[in-house]
Scaffold this motif. Structure first.
Motif, PDB file in Angstrom:
ATOM      1  N   GLY A  12     -30.918 -87.023  33.450  1.00  0.00           N
ATOM      2  CA  GLY A  12     -30.994 -87.578  32.097  1.00  0.00           C
ATOM      3  C   GLY A  12     -32.208 -87.067  31.348  1.00  0.00           C
ATOM      4  O   GLY A  12     -32.130 -86.747  30.153  1.00  0.00           O
ATOM      5  N   ALA A  16     -32.160 -84.781  28.045  1.00  0.00           N
ATOM      6  CA  ALA A  16     -32.855 -85.184  26.817  1.00  0.00           C
ATOM      7  C   ALA A  16     -33.748 -84.058  26.298  1.00  0.00           C
ATOM      8  O   ALA A  16     -33.768 -83.772  25.088  1.00  0.00           O
ATOM      9  CB  ALA A  16     -33.681 -86.446  27.071  1.00  0.00           C
ATOM     10  N   THR A  19     -31.588 -81.351  24.839  1.00  0.00           N
ATOM     11  CA  THR A  19     -31.020 -81.785  23.562  1.00  0.00           C
ATOM     12  C   THR A  19     -32.050 -81.676  22.443  1.00  0.00           C
ATOM     13  O   THR A  19     -31.748 -81.170  21.356  1.00  0.00           O
ATOM     14  CB  THR A  19     -30.504 -83.232  23.668  1.00  0.00           C
ATOM     15  OG1 THR A  19     -29.540 -83.301  24.720  1.00  0.00           O
ATOM     16  CG2 THR A  19     -29.874 -83.693  22.368  1.00  0.00           C
ATOM     17  N   GLN A  23     -31.858 -79.145  19.225  1.00  0.00           N
ATOM     18  CA  GLN A  23     -31.893 -79.661  17.851  1.00  0.00           C
ATOM     19  C   GLN A  23     -33.065 -79.082  17.066  1.00  0.00           C
ATOM     20  O   GLN A  23     -32.969 -78.895  15.856  1.00  0.00           O
ATOM     21  CB  GLN A  23     -31.964 -81.191  17.851  1.00  0.00           C
ATOM     22  CG  GLN A  23     -30.712 -81.866  18.367  1.00  0.00           C
ATOM     23  CD  GLN A  23     -29.495 -81.555  17.527  1.00  0.00           C
ATOM     24  OE1 GLN A  23     -29.511 -81.644  16.311  1.00  0.00           O
ATOM     25  NE2 GLN A  23     -28.425 -81.152  18.194  1.00  0.00           N
ATOM     26  N   SER A  34     -24.610 -83.594  12.544  1.00  0.00           N
ATOM     27  CA  SER A  34     -24.519 -83.225  13.959  1.00  0.00           C
ATOM     28  C   SER A  34     -24.604 -84.473  14.833  1.00  0.00           C
ATOM     29  O   SER A  34     -25.182 -85.485  14.453  1.00  0.00           O
ATOM     30  CB  SER A  34     -25.622 -82.241  14.332  1.00  0.00           C
ATOM     31  OG  SER A  34     -26.876 -82.867  14.259  1.00  0.00           O
ATOM     32  N   LYS A  35     -24.013 -84.374  15.989  1.00  0.00           N
ATOM     33  CA  LYS A  35     -23.988 -85.495  16.931  1.00  0.00           C
ATOM     34  C   LYS A  35     -24.752 -85.098  18.189  1.00  0.00           C
ATOM     35  O   LYS A  35     -24.164 -84.571  19.143  1.00  0.00           O
ATOM     36  CB  LYS A  35     -22.551 -85.851  17.262  1.00  0.00           C
ATOM     37  CG  LYS A  35     -21.808 -86.362  16.054  1.00  0.00           C
ATOM     38  CD  LYS A  35     -20.413 -86.757  16.416  1.00  0.00           C
ATOM     39  CE  LYS A  35     -19.798 -87.412  15.212  1.00  0.00           C
ATOM     40  NZ  LYS A  35     -18.580 -86.867  14.788  1.00  0.00           N
ATOM     41  N   PRO A  36     -26.054 -85.353  18.196  1.00  0.00           N
ATOM     42  CA  PRO A  36     -26.820 -84.951  19.375  1.00  0.00           C
ATOM     43  C   PRO A  36     -26.440 -85.731  20.631  1.00  0.00           C
ATOM     44  O   PRO A  36     -26.675 -85.266  21.740  1.00  0.00           O
ATOM     45  CB  PRO A  36     -28.273 -85.214  18.968  1.00  0.00           C
ATOM     46  CG  PRO A  36     -28.209 -86.166  17.843  1.00  0.00           C
ATOM     47  CD  PRO A  36     -26.893 -85.943  17.164  1.00  0.00           C
ATOM     48  N   TRP A  37     -25.835 -86.920  20.490  1.00  0.00           N
ATOM     49  CA  TRP A  37     -25.467 -87.693  21.671  1.00  0.00           C
ATOM     50  C   TRP A  37     -24.368 -87.002  22.465  1.00  0.00           C
ATOM     51  O   TRP A  37     -24.369 -87.044  23.698  1.00  0.00           O
ATOM     52  CB  TRP A  37     -25.025 -89.111  21.284  1.00  0.00           C
ATOM     53  CG  TRP A  37     -26.161 -89.885  20.714  1.00  0.00           C
ATOM     54  CD1 TRP A  37     -26.318 -90.281  19.422  1.00  0.00           C
ATOM     55  CD2 TRP A  37     -27.327 -90.311  21.405  1.00  0.00           C
ATOM     56  NE1 TRP A  37     -27.516 -90.936  19.272  1.00  0.00           N
ATOM     57  CE2 TRP A  37     -28.160 -90.970  20.482  1.00  0.00           C
ATOM     58  CE3 TRP A  37     -27.776 -90.198  22.719  1.00  0.00           C
ATOM     59  CZ2 TRP A  37     -29.388 -91.511  20.830  1.00  0.00           C
ATOM     60  CZ3 TRP A  37     -28.999 -90.743  23.054  1.00  0.00           C
ATOM     61  CH2 TRP A  37     -29.784 -91.391  22.117  1.00  0.00           C
ATOM     62  N   SER A  38     -23.443 -86.373  21.762  1.00  0.00           N
ATOM     63  CA  SER A  38     -22.389 -85.665  22.495  1.00  0.00           C
ATOM     64  C   SER A  38     -22.973 -84.442  23.207  1.00  0.00           C
ATOM     65  O   SER A  38     -22.579 -84.123  24.330  1.00  0.00           O
ATOM     66  CB  SER A  38     -21.257 -85.255  21.553  1.00  0.00           C
ATOM     67  OG  SER A  38     -21.729 -84.369  20.557  1.00  0.00           O
ATOM     68  N   ALA A  40     -26.069 -84.247  24.255  1.00  0.00           N
ATOM     69  CA  ALA A  40     -26.853 -84.792  25.368  1.00  0.00           C
ATOM     70  C   ALA A  40     -25.951 -85.129  26.555  1.00  0.00           C
ATOM     71  O   ALA A  40     -26.313 -84.881  27.709  1.00  0.00           O
ATOM     72  CB  ALA A  40     -27.616 -86.038  24.917  1.00  0.00           C
ATOM     73  N   PHE A  41     -24.776 -85.667  26.264  1.00  0.00           N
ATOM     74  CA  PHE A  41     -23.836 -85.982  27.351  1.00  0.00           C
ATOM     75  C   PHE A  41     -23.376 -84.720  28.064  1.00  0.00           C
ATOM     76  O   PHE A  41     -23.291 -84.678  29.292  1.00  0.00           O
ATOM     77  CB  PHE A  41     -22.633 -86.759  26.799  1.00  0.00           C
ATOM     78  CG  PHE A  41     -21.621 -87.093  27.850  1.00  0.00           C
ATOM     79  CD1 PHE A  41     -21.881 -88.089  28.786  1.00  0.00           C
ATOM     80  CD2 PHE A  41     -20.425 -86.399  27.935  1.00  0.00           C
ATOM     81  CE1 PHE A  41     -20.963 -88.396  29.778  1.00  0.00           C
ATOM     82  CE2 PHE A  41     -19.503 -86.697  28.917  1.00  0.00           C
ATOM     83  CZ  PHE A  41     -19.773 -87.700  29.835  1.00  0.00           C
TER      84      PHE A  41
END
Length: 152
Positions: A12, A16, A19, A23, A34-38, A40-41
């Motif tokens: 994790g 992070a 990610t 970015q 943008s969707k940084p969570w996707s 990051a996953f």
């Protein structure tokens, strides 16, 4: 189980960092919504499975040639139960290799333990021979080492 938790948190943290770096270097005109969570996953999944994938490839490539030597080393170890499986975790082709061997041992109270033995192998004339072994994890022997990636 503790090593799996630490491994998960480590993956994790790496995800992070990757990610944030991705970015930071993304052009402003492409950031938009943008969707940084996707992302990051995706980084987390890649960080989590990459070491296992590497080990599986090594085992598939070199495991059949090493199987007899690994079995012999496991049988000479103080582990009482049968060998469940092994994974080759590192190889210097035609020189030396390291493998994790996972067994199954019945405990005195009726439960089962999955001891882990690390076997060091050397190649001589194209044949692999076990040079040494070390018990990493075994309840009966009071060993509580860890493996990377975590195996149990």
């Amino acid at each position: 189980m503790f090593t799996l938790i630490v491994y998960t948190f480590g993956c994790g943290a790496i995800a992070a960092i990757l990610t944030v770096l991705s970015q930071l270097f993304k052009p402003i005109h492409r950031k938009g919504d943008s969707k940084p969570w996707s992302l990051a996953f995706i980084f987390f999944v890649l960080c989590f499975i990459a070491p296992y994938g590497y080990v599986e490839v090594l085992t598939k490539m070199y495991g059949p040639k090493m199987k007899d030597a690994i079995q012999e080393a496991y049988e000479s170890s103080p582990i009482d139960g049968p060998l469940q499986y092994f994974r080759v975790i590192g190889v210097k082709p035609d020189k030396e290799a390291t493998a994790y061997v996972i067994g199954k041992e019945t405990e005195g109270w009726g439960g089962t333990d999955r001891p882990v033995v690390c076997v060091h192998l050397v190649s001589s004339n194209g044949a692999w021979k076990a040079d040494s072994y070390k018990v990493l994890s075994c309840e009966r022997l009071n060993k509580d080492g860890y493996t990377f990636p975590p195996y149990w």
